[in-house]
Design a protein around this motif. Structure first.
Motif, PDB file in Angstrom:
ATOM      1  N   PHE A   1       1.689   5.949   5.857  1.00 44.70           N
ATOM      2  CA  PHE A   1       2.443   4.729   6.111  1.00 44.70           C
ATOM      3  C   PHE A   1       2.145   4.161   7.499  1.00 44.70           C
ATOM      4  O   PHE A   1       2.105   2.944   7.681  1.00 44.70           O
TER       5      PHE A   1
ATOM      6  N   ARG B   1      -0.780   2.151   7.294  1.00 45.80           N
ATOM      7  CA  ARG B   1      -0.593   1.032   6.360  1.00 45.80           C
ATOM      8  C   ARG B   1      -1.441   1.179   5.110  1.00 45.80           C
ATOM      9  O   ARG B   1      -1.925   0.199   4.558  1.00 45.80           O
ATOM     10  N   ARG B   2      -1.614   2.442   4.657  1.00 46.89           N
ATOM     11  CA  ARG B   2      -2.353   2.649   3.416  1.00 46.89           C
ATOM     12  C   ARG B   2      -1.370   2.727   2.258  1.00 46.89           C
ATOM     13  O   ARG B   2      -0.283   3.275   2.391  1.00 46.89           O
ATOM     14  N   SER B   3      -1.776   2.234   1.108  1.00 44.80           N
ATOM     15  CA  SER B   3      -0.933   2.305  -0.078  1.00 44.80           C
ATOM     16  C   SER B   3      -1.195   3.610  -0.817  1.00 44.80           C
ATOM     17  O   SER B   3      -2.337   4.084  -0.868  1.00 44.80           O
TER      18      SER B   3
ATOM     19  N   GLU C   1      -2.450   4.989  -6.972  1.00 44.20           N
ATOM     20  CA  GLU C   1      -1.606   4.702  -8.139  1.00 44.20           C
ATOM     21  C   GLU C   1      -1.632   5.828  -9.169  1.00 44.20           C
ATOM     22  O   GLU C   1      -0.674   6.039  -9.896  1.00 44.20           O
TER      23      GLU C   1
ATOM     24  N   PRO D   1       0.158   9.250  -6.663  1.00 45.88           N
ATOM     25  CA  PRO D   1       0.723   8.660  -5.443  1.00 45.88           C
ATOM     26  C   PRO D   1       1.255   9.710  -4.476  1.00 45.88           C
ATOM     27  O   PRO D   1       2.134  10.495  -4.816  1.00 45.88           O
TER      28      PRO D   1
ATOM     29  N   ALA E   1       7.175  -1.590   5.942  1.00 54.08           N
ATOM     30  CA  ALA E   1       6.118  -1.361   4.961  1.00 54.08           C
ATOM     31  C   ALA E   1       6.468  -0.185   4.052  1.00 54.08           C
ATOM     32  O   ALA E   1       6.199  -0.206   2.838  1.00 54.08           O
ATOM     33  N   LEU E   2       7.067   0.851   4.625  1.00 53.01           N
ATOM     34  CA  LEU E   2       7.459   2.015   3.835  1.00 53.01           C
ATOM     35  C   LEU E   2       8.486   1.620   2.776  1.00 53.01           C
ATOM     36  O   LEU E   2       8.350   1.960   1.604  1.00 53.01           O
TER      37      LEU E   2
ATOM     38  N   ARG F   1       7.044  -0.421  -0.054  1.00 54.48           N
ATOM     39  CA  ARG F   1       6.307   0.373  -1.021  1.00 54.48           C
ATOM     40  C   ARG F   1       7.263   1.144  -1.927  1.00 54.48           C
ATOM     41  O   ARG F   1       7.052   1.209  -3.148  1.00 54.48           O
TER      42      ARG F   1
ATOM     43  N   ALA G   1       8.718  -1.320  -4.361  1.00 54.19           N
ATOM     44  CA  ALA G   1       7.719  -1.785  -5.324  1.00 54.19           C
ATOM     45  C   ALA G   1       7.445  -0.717  -6.383  1.00 54.19           C
ATOM     46  O   ALA G   1       7.317  -1.019  -7.575  1.00 54.19           O
ATOM     47  N   MET G   2       7.365   0.543  -5.961  1.00 55.93           N
ATOM     48  CA  MET G   2       7.132   1.625  -6.918  1.00 55.93           C
ATOM     49  C   MET G   2       8.302   1.719  -7.897  1.00 55.93           C
ATOM     50  O   MET G   2       8.105   1.916  -9.102  1.00 55.93           O
TER      51      MET G   2
END
Length: 396
Positions: free
Chosen positions: A275, A278-280, A283, A286, A320-321, A324, A327-328
């Motif tokens: 995090f 800033r990597r996702s 999928e 995860p 950002a965390l 994410r 969104a998940m």
């Protein structure tokens, strides 16, 4: 004459749905096993998760290990059944809202919730001596330094070899308080603030954060929710050590060594680094999402994230965390694990990168000692058996 070569068994591959059915779990749980590195899913020409293939032999081995692990130890310390985490029959999430780390440690060690009595203050001079070796490897990860500190602190404890319950409880308090103070010395933070007061405040000072009231409450919550989690890898290692009669310091050394692995406590630091960079999350598997014990979501995570969300001036990394995590959840993907919750806690507290796993370790020490007390009382050696799957014995 050379012995005839044994024909190699042809490897049968199963689809995701077939693999989940063979294991008797939901697809989400299968994916969580893959995310935690417990199983491998082989992609087919870049297809999605449902098109991955799983080796039948590996699945059978996984089932055998799981069946055996369920027969290893009977314990009254904690339970993860039904998607809940219980400490001695009490809901851990509820305890985290109203009890301190010291009170919960007492519950784990004695079965009775503590009254909130302060743990003893620590004199700085002996701690300085114990940190000499750890300072020599100052650039090493803090969990590595912690192992050196535990070994050094053991040398100075004349009662370290005693394994009766009362002495082990006293040793546990002494070990935790001195370890926190020693970490402060190694990190160059004021040892005085890490030697007195509530343990959450001591931990914050040792890790270089200001022990303000909101931060203390957030740290207490993290310590309580990290304190115990049934027979996870580090607790099993600690319990095996206790079963041999090894002293409590050796038990904690076994626990910390195992916790440091990238698939256990080290996962917390990996998630935090992801995090911060800033990597996702990937999928398919995860990082930090999906726990095999909790298909409907890790109960420890929500209270940790809620506290971190309430932190003033969250900053872009936390934003950002949370984006994410949300969104998940909106996409029905695996839920965030405690690793994400601890990473969020560490960032919200303003700790330096890589300290979330040490926060985890401070809390989990209480659980390791609870299992040590229980195992010493049983007096049994834990000696699992392997299910041999190697080549057939040579003839003759």
């Amino acid at each position: 004459m050379l012995p005839r070569a044994r024909p190699k068994r042809e490897e049968r591959l199963l689809t995701s749905r077939q693999a989940a059915e063979r294991l008797g779990v939901k697809l989400e749980t299968l994916y969580a096993y893959v995310a935690r590195g417990l199983l491998r899913g082989m992609a087919r020409n870049g297809a999605g998760r449902e098109e991955r293939r799983y080796a039948e032999q590996e699945l059978e081995g996984f089932l055998a290990r799981r069946r055996w692990s369920r027969r290893v130890v009977a314990s009254a310390v904690s339970s993860t059944d039904g998607g809940r985490l219980l400490y001695r029959g009490r809901d851990a999430v509820a305890l985290a809202e109203r009890a301190s780390f010291e009170q919960v440690a007492s519950l784990l060690w004695t079965g009775e919730l503590g009254q909130g009595d302060a743990w003893p203050e620590i004199a700085a001079e002996p701690i300085e001596e114990a940190t000499r070796a750890a300072k020599a490897v100052r650039g090493a990860p803090l969990l590595v330094q912690a192992q050196i500190l535990v070994a050094a602190l053991a040398v100075e404890d004349p009662t370290r070899s005693a394994t009766d319950a009362e002495t082990v409880r006293a040793t546990a308090v002494r070990l935790v308080t001195r370890l926190v103070a020693a970490v402060a010395v190694v990190r160059g933070t004021p040892v005085e603030a890490s030697s007195r007061g509530p343990m959450a405040a001591r931990v914050l000072s040792a890790l270089g954060a200001r022990p303000e009231s909101a931060a203390i409450r957030m740290t207490d919550r993290a310590l309580v929710l990290s304190a115990e989690h049934e027979l996870n890898a580090s607790t099993f290692a600690a319990r095996v050590a206790a079963s041999t009669g090894a002293d409590p310091y050796a038990v904690v050394l076994a626990g910390i060594a195992t916790l440091s692995g990238p698939k256990h406590g080290g996962m917390t630091d990996r998630v935090e680094a992801m995090f911060r960079a800033r990597r996702s999350p990937d999928e398919d598997a995860p990082l930090g999402f999906g726990h095999p014990l909790y298909p409907d979501g890790d109960p420890r995570t929500a209270p940790l994230l809620a506290a971190a969300r309430g932190a003033a001036g969250q900053g872009s990394v936390l934003e950002a965390l949370f984006a994410r995590v949300d969104a998940m959840a909106a996409r029905g993907r695996p839920a965030a694990t405690v690793d994400v919750g601890l990473a969020a806690t560490s960032i919200a507290l303003g700790l330096e990168p890589g300290l979330a796993s040490m926060l985890f370790a401070f809390g989990r020490t209480a659980g390791w000692m609870a299992h040590a007390i229980e195992q010493y009382g049983m007096g049994e050696l834990i000696r699992p058996r392997a299910r041999y799957v190697g080549p057939a014995p040579e003839e003759g």
